[in-house]
Design an enzyme around this catalytic site. Structure first.
Site, mmCIF file in Angstrom:
data_model
loop_
_atom_site.group_PDB
_atom_site.id
_atom_site.type_symbol
_atom_site.label_atom_id
_atom_site.label_comp_id
_atom_site.label_asym_id
_atom_site.label_seq_id
_atom_site.Cartn_x
_atom_site.Cartn_y
_atom_site.Cartn_z
ATOM 1 N N GLU A 1 -39.935 -25.587 165.861
ATOM 2 C CA GLU A 1 -39.109 -26.128 166.951
ATOM 3 C C GLU A 1 -39.541 -25.567 168.302
ATOM 4 O O GLU A 1 -38.821 -25.710 169.288
ATOM 5 C CB GLU A 1 -37.621 -25.825 166.696
ATOM 6 C CG GLU A 1 -37.037 -26.683 165.573
ATOM 7 C CD GLU A 1 -35.546 -26.502 165.347
ATOM 8 O OE1 GLU A 1 -34.949 -25.547 165.879
ATOM 9 O OE2 GLU A 1 -34.976 -27.328 164.618
ATOM 10 N N ASN B 1 -30.365 -23.482 169.786
ATOM 11 C CA ASN B 1 -29.765 -24.747 170.198
ATOM 12 C C ASN B 1 -28.253 -24.624 170.305
ATOM 13 O O ASN B 1 -27.642 -23.813 169.597
ATOM 14 C CB ASN B 1 -30.026 -25.854 169.154
ATOM 15 C CG ASN B 1 -31.486 -26.259 169.075
ATOM 16 O OD1 ASN B 1 -32.201 -26.235 170.067
ATOM 17 N ND2 ASN B 1 -31.919 -26.633 167.889
ATOM 18 N N GLY C 1 -29.952 -23.706 166.028
ATOM 19 C CA GLY C 1 -31.398 -23.591 166.257
ATOM 20 C C GLY C 1 -31.963 -22.785 165.097
ATOM 21 O O GLY C 1 -31.411 -21.732 164.755
ATOM 22 N N LYS D 1 -31.638 -28.600 142.822
ATOM 23 C CA LYS D 1 -32.490 -28.236 141.663
ATOM 24 C C LYS D 1 -32.932 -26.782 141.715
ATOM 25 O O LYS D 1 -33.784 -26.356 140.932
ATOM 26 C CB LYS D 1 -33.682 -29.180 141.592
ATOM 27 C CG LYS D 1 -33.257 -30.594 141.222
ATOM 28 C CD LYS D 1 -34.412 -31.571 141.323
ATOM 29 C CE LYS D 1 -33.970 -32.916 141.830
ATOM 30 N NZ LYS D 1 -34.835 -33.500 142.834
ATOM 31 N N GLY D 2 -32.402 -25.987 142.634
ATOM 32 C CA GLY D 2 -32.693 -24.556 142.641
ATOM 33 C C GLY D 2 -33.835 -24.174 143.566
ATOM 34 O O GLY D 2 -34.168 -24.921 144.501
ATOM 35 N N ASP E 1 -20.777 -28.311 154.334
ATOM 36 C CA ASP E 1 -21.747 -28.588 155.403
ATOM 37 C C ASP E 1 -23.049 -27.858 155.059
ATOM 38 O O ASP E 1 -23.063 -26.624 154.996
ATOM 39 C CB ASP E 1 -21.166 -28.086 156.733
ATOM 40 C CG ASP E 1 -22.085 -28.332 157.930
ATOM 41 O OD1 ASP E 1 -23.203 -28.827 157.723
ATOM 42 O OD2 ASP E 1 -21.671 -28.017 159.056
ATOM 43 N N ASP F 1 -31.949 -21.835 156.494
ATOM 44 C CA ASP F 1 -32.100 -20.670 157.383
ATOM 45 C C ASP F 1 -31.444 -19.435 156.755
ATOM 46 O O ASP F 1 -31.976 -18.327 156.814
ATOM 47 C CB ASP F 1 -31.451 -20.953 158.751
ATOM 48 C CG ASP F 1 -32.054 -22.184 159.424
ATOM 49 O OD1 ASP F 1 -33.238 -22.464 159.172
ATOM 50 O OD2 ASP F 1 -31.335 -22.863 160.184
ATOM 51 N N ASN G 1 -30.698 -19.109 164.003
ATOM 52 C CA ASN G 1 -30.003 -19.013 162.707
ATOM 53 C C ASN G 1 -30.714 -18.025 161.782
ATOM 54 O O ASN G 1 -30.071 -17.222 161.091
ATOM 55 C CB ASN G 1 -29.969 -20.374 161.996
ATOM 56 C CG ASN G 1 -29.128 -21.403 162.724
ATOM 57 O OD1 ASN G 1 -28.316 -21.066 163.575
ATOM 58 N ND2 ASN G 1 -29.338 -22.666 162.409
HETATM 59 O O1 RIB Z 1 -31.472 -25.560 160.399
HETATM 60 C C1 RIB Z 1 -30.327 -25.979 161.077
HETATM 61 C C2 RIB Z 1 -30.597 -26.090 162.549
HETATM 62 O O2 RIB Z 1 -31.524 -27.106 162.783
HETATM 63 C C3 RIB Z 1 -29.393 -26.436 163.379
HETATM 64 O O3 RIB Z 1 -28.653 -25.318 163.771
HETATM 65 C C4 RIB Z 1 -29.978 -27.253 164.529
HETATM 66 O O4 RIB Z 1 -29.851 -26.641 165.759
HETATM 67 C C5 RIB Z 1 -31.440 -27.481 164.140
HETATM 68 O O5 RIB Z 1 -32.307 -26.669 164.819
#
Ligand code: RIB
Length: 290
Positions: free
Chosen positions: A136, A10, A38, A215-216, A237, A243, A42
């Site tokens: 996705e 993405n 995406g 919580k780990g 963030d 990922d 990632n």
């Molecule tokens: O896991 C994070 C991702 O979820 C973002 O990069 C976004 O594109 C969504 O797919």
């Protein structure tokens, strides 16, 4: 052993906001950026940055070619990806002042896979190779069954979770990477012990990694459970933290490290990732984690 991530890519349009916008509200951001994301892309980046041999197969329009070029700089083989006559997947992401996010997706090419395309990609992989999937893209049932038929190790991160997940051939999954909400949705149980025990009964042959935010995280491999608490780091963030975790855990564990050590490595990597802005670009290199 090679990793194949057949997954999403993405363009992440990220708005920094004081709070996530409420129904009927219009707010101004205090910054906006466009970066690569995406879950599939990632996770490929994370595996590669962790030192794994990884191939990413994604589908995008020509406006997404730069994401593939970026993945190449991390050492990801993108030669099986398709740049076609379609839109590239888009994510509209709000990140609030506490680092928490909220995401709206437009799938674009991610949900335009054809059966012959995925079969051709899978034909390049053999027994013992690992396929990493998220929710996705389209054709997940076919991909899981075909990968299993080829003797591949099937890894599923059922994210973002929806009702279609329950109708996947989940008995063919070797590794589940779930957060609390996904674990609860898949098992119907509340509480970490209960979720893990339910997984053991429902999918006795599978290994589970359960991430629980602050919580780990738990790993259950061969019925044995281990736990790792979080590393307290400033949160800027959280996009892509899961990922990052998946890539570093799998790369470490499948290289022969213990589940305990792999959990620790993945926890360190995601602590670094959440202290930076963005998804893919925030994933650290193995040298930084070590
Ligand atoms: O896991 C994070 C991702 O979820 C973002 O990069 C976004 O594109 C969504 O797919």
């Amino acid at each position: 052993m090679r990793f194949l991530v057949l997954g999403s890519m993405n363009i992440d349009n990220t708005f920094s906001v004081e709070h996530i916008v409420r129904e009927g509200e219009t707010i101004s951001s205090h910054g906006m950026s466009r970066s690569a994301g995406g879950k599939g892309a990632n996770q490929s980046a994370s595996l590669a940055k962790a030192g794994a041999n990884v191939c990413f197969a994604g589908k995008c329009g020509s406006d997404g070619r730069w994401i593939l070029d970026l993945l190449k700089t991390y050492g990801v083989d993108v030669s099986l990806s398709i740049v076609g006559e379609c839109n590239t997947g888009m994510a509209m992401i709000q990140v609030d002042d506490k680092g928490q996010n909220s995401i709206v997706l437009d799938a674009g090419g991610n949900r335009l896979w054809q059966e012959d395309e995925v079969k051709t990609i899978l034909s390049s992989f053999n027994e013992g190779d690992v396929i990493v999937l998220q929710n996705e893209i389209n054709l997940l049932p076919l991909i899981i069954e075909e990968a299993k038929r080829r003797g591949m190790i099937v890894v599923l991160n059922p994210s973002p979770f929806d009702n279609a997940i329950s109708s996947l051939p989940l008995d063919s999954v070797d590794w589940f990477f779930v957060n609390e909400i996904e674990g609860k949705a898949l098992t119907g149980e509340d509480g970490f012990d209960e979720i893990l025990n339910a997984f053991k009964k429902l999918y006795p042959g599978a290994s589970i990694v359960l991430t629980c935010g602050k919580k780990g995280a738990y790993a259950m491999v061969g019925g044995d459970i281990c736990y790792q608490e979080i590393i307290d780091y400033p949160v800027v963030d959280t996009t892509g933290a899961g990922d990052t975790f998946l890539g570093f855990f799998l790369s470490s564990f499948l290289r022969g490290e213990s589940a305990e050590k792999s959990l620790l490595t993945a926890t360190k990597a995601s602590a670094i990732a959440v202290s930076r802005k963005g998804a893919m670009r925030a994933i650290p290199l193995k040298t930084e984690v070590l």
